[in-house]
Motif scaffolding. Structure first.
Motif, PDB file in Angstrom:
ATOM      1  N   ASN A  60       0.810  -1.218   0.000  1.00 36.12           N
ATOM      2  CA  ASN A  60       0.000   0.000   0.000  1.00 36.12           C
ATOM      3  C   ASN A  60       0.846   1.272   0.000  1.00 36.12           C
ATOM      4  O   ASN A  60       0.471   2.287   0.597  1.00 36.12           O
ATOM      5  N   ILE A  62       3.582   1.708   1.485  1.00 34.84           N
ATOM      6  CA  ILE A  62       4.256   1.862   2.781  1.00 34.84           C
ATOM      7  C   ILE A  62       5.463   0.937   2.815  1.00 34.84           C
ATOM      8  O   ILE A  62       5.349  -0.250   2.463  1.00 34.84           O
ATOM      9  N   CYS A 128      -4.514  -8.819  11.302  1.00 37.90           N
ATOM     10  CA  CYS A 128      -4.390  -7.429  11.728  1.00 37.90           C
ATOM     11  C   CYS A 128      -4.130  -7.386  13.230  1.00 37.90           C
ATOM     12  O   CYS A 128      -4.333  -8.360  13.946  1.00 37.90           O
ATOM     13  N   ILE A 197       0.403  -3.601   7.787  1.00 38.22           N
ATOM     14  CA  ILE A 197       0.253  -2.553   6.778  1.00 38.22           C
ATOM     15  C   ILE A 197      -0.514  -3.040   5.555  1.00 38.22           C
ATOM     16  O   ILE A 197      -0.706  -2.281   4.604  1.00 38.22           O
ATOM     17  N   ASP A 198      -0.976  -4.317   5.587  1.00 36.66           N
ATOM     18  CA  ASP A 198      -1.671  -4.876   4.426  1.00 36.66           C
ATOM     19  C   ASP A 198      -3.097  -5.295   4.735  1.00 36.66           C
ATOM     20  O   ASP A 198      -3.702  -6.048   3.978  1.00 36.66           O
ATOM     21  N   ASP A 202      -6.213  -2.141   9.975  1.00 40.34           N
ATOM     22  CA  ASP A 202      -5.031  -1.427  10.455  1.00 40.34           C
ATOM     23  C   ASP A 202      -4.697  -0.245   9.557  1.00 40.34           C
ATOM     24  O   ASP A 202      -4.254   0.814  10.035  1.00 40.34           O
ATOM     25  N   LEU A 203      -4.904  -0.395   8.256  1.00 39.94           N
ATOM     26  CA  LEU A 203      -4.684   0.740   7.354  1.00 39.94           C
ATOM     27  C   LEU A 203      -5.642   1.878   7.670  1.00 39.94           C
ATOM     28  O   LEU A 203      -5.270   3.060   7.610  1.00 39.94           O
ATOM     29  N   ILE A 206      -4.155   3.671  10.572  1.00 39.08           N
ATOM     30  CA  ILE A 206      -3.013   4.489  10.158  1.00 39.08           C
ATOM     31  C   ILE A 206      -3.486   5.781   9.494  1.00 39.08           C
ATOM     32  O   ILE A 206      -3.003   6.878   9.796  1.00 39.08           O
ATOM     33  N   ARG A 207      -4.472   5.652   8.614  1.00 36.79           N
ATOM     34  CA  ARG A 207      -4.935   6.821   7.859  1.00 36.79           C
ATOM     35  C   ARG A 207      -5.815   7.750   8.682  1.00 36.79           C
ATOM     36  O   ARG A 207      -6.068   8.884   8.271  1.00 36.79           O
TER      37      ARG A 207
END
Length: 352
Positions: A60, A62, A128, A197-198, A202-203, A206-207
């Motif tokens: 992604n 990252i 995750c 991160i995939d 969890d993404l 992060i965002r």
């Protein structure tokens, strides 16, 4: 964002602290670590340089090798706001440093603890949450687990799902090289896997953050400060009375669980035809480690949903699964234990 991702995000924060309490329930007493005259900390940003393993997880847009350095820099800056602490890093640039050399450096500066900073990704992009890996042996397990309990509490406060405090054995003792070398050099060390991160959940976390790597770095530094009972005159913070979970030095090797959950039973599944919501009753258990996720399939296991957090306070849970098509005829459930070993239920018909 899909309903199933929203469902995961809405419940994992609620179950994270329950997991921490259950996971540490065998350790019923607490200790206070009095701060030393000077505490020496080594932060180890994972990976670095070129070559597949040196890049770490890449997904992604990252790059793990880049964000581990960001987290370490934030953690170092925050830790240095505390009194009587010296902080080193095993790398400060994008360069290759061998695992043994990282540990040798920690030993050379008489580190009280070494923290290896990482992020995760999985082969099927289906996992995750946060976890901490510790040594399976004697005082290194004891010290690692005591710190890890503080760490997962801080990560849980951020809204991350907690996968646990874990060990893993290989042919030469501890599986992970940084932990194995650290024990050989008599250095306390853990690996902090902050999140995946995939995975969409969890993404999404992060965002949602203004600066997720600063938040994680401060969380790591706070756990370290609490563990060592540090004070900060600058920040007016005093953790000298913080109570660490008291883990006794084990008299056996704390091996990882190698067996799948023993029970995964889908008791019933009833659909509300107007909404597509399916109320499913699931019983799941594992005698060695907690159940941490479930996922579901409407086609007998050919295709699966994203994982969903399991309520650790119960053996039998009633969950709500949405079928957007409102036409699913059958349901299958799969549950994961803390080591991602899976057991699949029988497929049953959905009542309507």
């Amino acid at each position: 964002m899909s309903k199933k991702i929203k469902s995961f995000i809405s419940i994992f924060a609620l179950t994270a602290m329950v997991f921490i309490l259950l996971f540490t329930s065998e350790n019923a007493t607490f200790t206070v670590n009095a701060a030393k005259d000077n505490v020496v900390i080594v932060l180890d940003p994972g990976h670095g340089g070129t070559g597949d393993r040196n890049l770490g997880a890449q997904y992604n847009g990252i790059s793990e090798k880049e964000i581990t350095l960001k987290v370490a820099n934030y953690a170092k800056a925050y830790l240095e706001s505390f009194d009587n602490v010296t902080v080193y890093m095993t790398r400060t640039t994008d360069t290759v440093v061998s695992l043994e050399d990282r540990v040798k450096f920690a030993k050379s500066v008489n580190a009280d603890f070494m923290y290896s900073i990482h992020f995760n990704a999985s082969v099927d992009h289906d996992l995750c949450g946060s976890e901490v890996w510790v040594s399976a042996y004697d005082k290194y397990y004891e010290n690692g687990y005591e710190f890890a309990s503080a760490e997962v509490a801080e990560l849980s406060k951020l809204g991350l799902y907690i996968r646990g405090i874990k060990t893993r054995l290989g042919n030469n003792g501890d599986y992970y090289g940084i932990i194995r070398h650290a024990r050989n050099y008599d250095v306390n060390a853990v690996i902090i896997e902050h999140c995946y991160i995939d995975h969409p959940a969890d993404l999404a976390w992060i965002r949602s953050q203004a600066d997720p790597y600063q938040a994680l770095g401060i969380a790591d530094a706070t756990a370290i400060a609490k563990y060592f009972g540090l004070k900060s005159s600058k920040l007016s913070i005093d953790y000298s009375n913080y109570k660490n979970v008291d883990v006794k030095t084990p008299t056996r090797v704390m091996a990882n669980d190698l067996t799948a959950p023993t029970v995964c039973t889908l008791n019933s599944a009833v659909m509300n035809k107007s909404t597509g919501d399916i109320n499913a009753s699931i019983t799941a258990s594992d005698p060695e480690t907690p159940i941490i996720y479930y996922r579901y399939s409407f086609d007998g296991g050919k295709n699966w949903s994203y994982v969903v957090a399991w309520d650790h306070s119960k053996t039998t849970n009633t969950v709500v699964i949405n079928d957007p098509s409102k036409s699913a005829a059958s349901l299958t459930i799969q549950v994961y234990n803390q080591y991602d070993l899976k057991t699949t239920s029988s497929t049953i018909s959905i009542s309507k």
